[in-house]
Motif scaffolding. Structure first.
Motif, mmCIF file in Angstrom:
data_model
loop_
_atom_site.group_PDB
_atom_site.id
_atom_site.type_symbol
_atom_site.label_atom_id
_atom_site.label_comp_id
_atom_site.label_asym_id
_atom_site.label_seq_id
_atom_site.Cartn_x
_atom_site.Cartn_y
_atom_site.Cartn_z
ATOM 1 N N THR A 27 27.115 36.683 37.021
ATOM 2 C CA THR A 27 26.678 37.640 36.003
ATOM 3 C C THR A 27 27.313 39.000 36.270
ATOM 4 O OG1 THR A 27 24.595 36.467 35.730
ATOM 5 C CG2 THR A 27 24.663 38.752 34.961
ATOM 6 N N TRP A 31 29.700 41.081 33.778
ATOM 7 C CA TRP A 31 29.465 42.472 33.401
ATOM 8 C C TRP A 31 30.717 43.312 33.626
ATOM 9 C CZ3 TRP A 31 24.140 43.275 36.247
ATOM 10 C CH2 TRP A 31 23.139 42.647 35.514
ATOM 11 N N SER A 34 33.281 42.622 30.935
ATOM 12 C CA SER A 34 32.903 43.179 29.629
ATOM 13 C C SER A 34 32.897 44.706 29.631
ATOM 14 C CB SER A 34 31.530 42.654 29.212
ATOM 15 O OG SER A 34 30.521 43.217 30.018
ATOM 16 N N LYS A 36 30.762 46.666 31.433
ATOM 17 C CA LYS A 36 29.461 47.251 31.743
ATOM 18 C C LYS A 36 29.424 47.848 33.149
ATOM 19 C CE LYS A 36 26.847 44.288 28.669
ATOM 20 N NZ LYS A 36 25.805 43.276 28.560
ATOM 21 N N LEU A 37 30.238 47.309 34.050
ATOM 22 C CA LEU A 37 30.340 47.816 35.419
ATOM 23 C C LEU A 37 31.773 48.228 35.703
ATOM 24 C CD1 LEU A 37 28.298 45.185 37.474
ATOM 25 C CD2 LEU A 37 27.557 47.436 36.732
ATOM 26 N N ASN A 38 31.920 49.280 36.465
ATOM 27 C CA ASN A 38 33.233 49.754 36.871
ATOM 28 C C ASN A 38 33.630 49.042 38.163
ATOM 29 O OD1 ASN A 38 35.555 51.232 37.228
ATOM 30 N ND2 ASN A 38 34.495 52.970 38.137
ATOM 31 N N TYR A 49 32.524 47.170 43.832
ATOM 32 C CA TYR A 49 31.818 48.094 42.953
ATOM 33 C C TYR A 49 31.370 49.325 43.730
ATOM 34 C CZ TYR A 49 31.837 43.788 40.355
ATOM 35 O OH TYR A 49 32.257 42.640 39.724
ATOM 36 N N LEU A 57 23.244 53.355 37.920
ATOM 37 C CA LEU A 57 23.009 52.461 36.793
ATOM 38 C C LEU A 57 21.625 51.808 36.896
ATOM 39 C CD1 LEU A 57 24.250 51.181 34.241
ATOM 40 C CD2 LEU A 57 25.137 49.373 35.705
ATOM 41 N N HIS A 61 18.475 52.236 34.213
ATOM 42 C CA HIS A 61 17.816 51.130 33.525
ATOM 43 C C HIS A 61 16.348 51.015 33.882
ATOM 44 C CE1 HIS A 61 21.067 49.412 31.228
ATOM 45 N NE2 HIS A 61 21.863 49.654 32.239
#
Length: 64
Positions: A27, A31, A34, A36-38, A49, A57, A61
Motif C-alpha cells: 500500500t 501511495w 500515485s 500521495k507520498l514523496n 521516505y 502526514l 490525517h
C-alpha cells in the motif's frame, strides 16, 4: 571540510512507513506511485521516505 552543520535526514523503508500507518508495505508503494507520498530512490532502486514528511502526514490525517 566543515561537517558540523550537516543535517542528516532519516529515511524510512516501506515496511517502517507501513508500520506507522498500519497498512501493508505494498500500500505504501502504491501511495508513492500515485504521488500521495514523496519517495526517494536509492542507488539500488529501492524507495525510501523522509521521516519528517511521514510524521507530518500522519499528524495531518489524525487531525481530520
Amino acid at each position: 571540510m566543515d561537517t558540523d552543520n550537516a543535517v542528516v535526514e532519516r529515511l524510512l523503508t516501506p515496511a517502517e512507513v507501513a508500520t506507522i500507518f498500519r497498512v501493508d508495505p505494498k500500500t505504501v508503494s502504491r501511495w508513492a506511485r500515485s504521488g500521495k507520498l514523496n519517495a526517494r530512490r536509492t542507488l539500488g532502486g529501492h524507495r525510501r521516505y523522509p521521516e519528517n514528511e511521514i510524521w507530518a502526514l500522519l499528524d495531518q490525517h489524525q487531525g481530520e
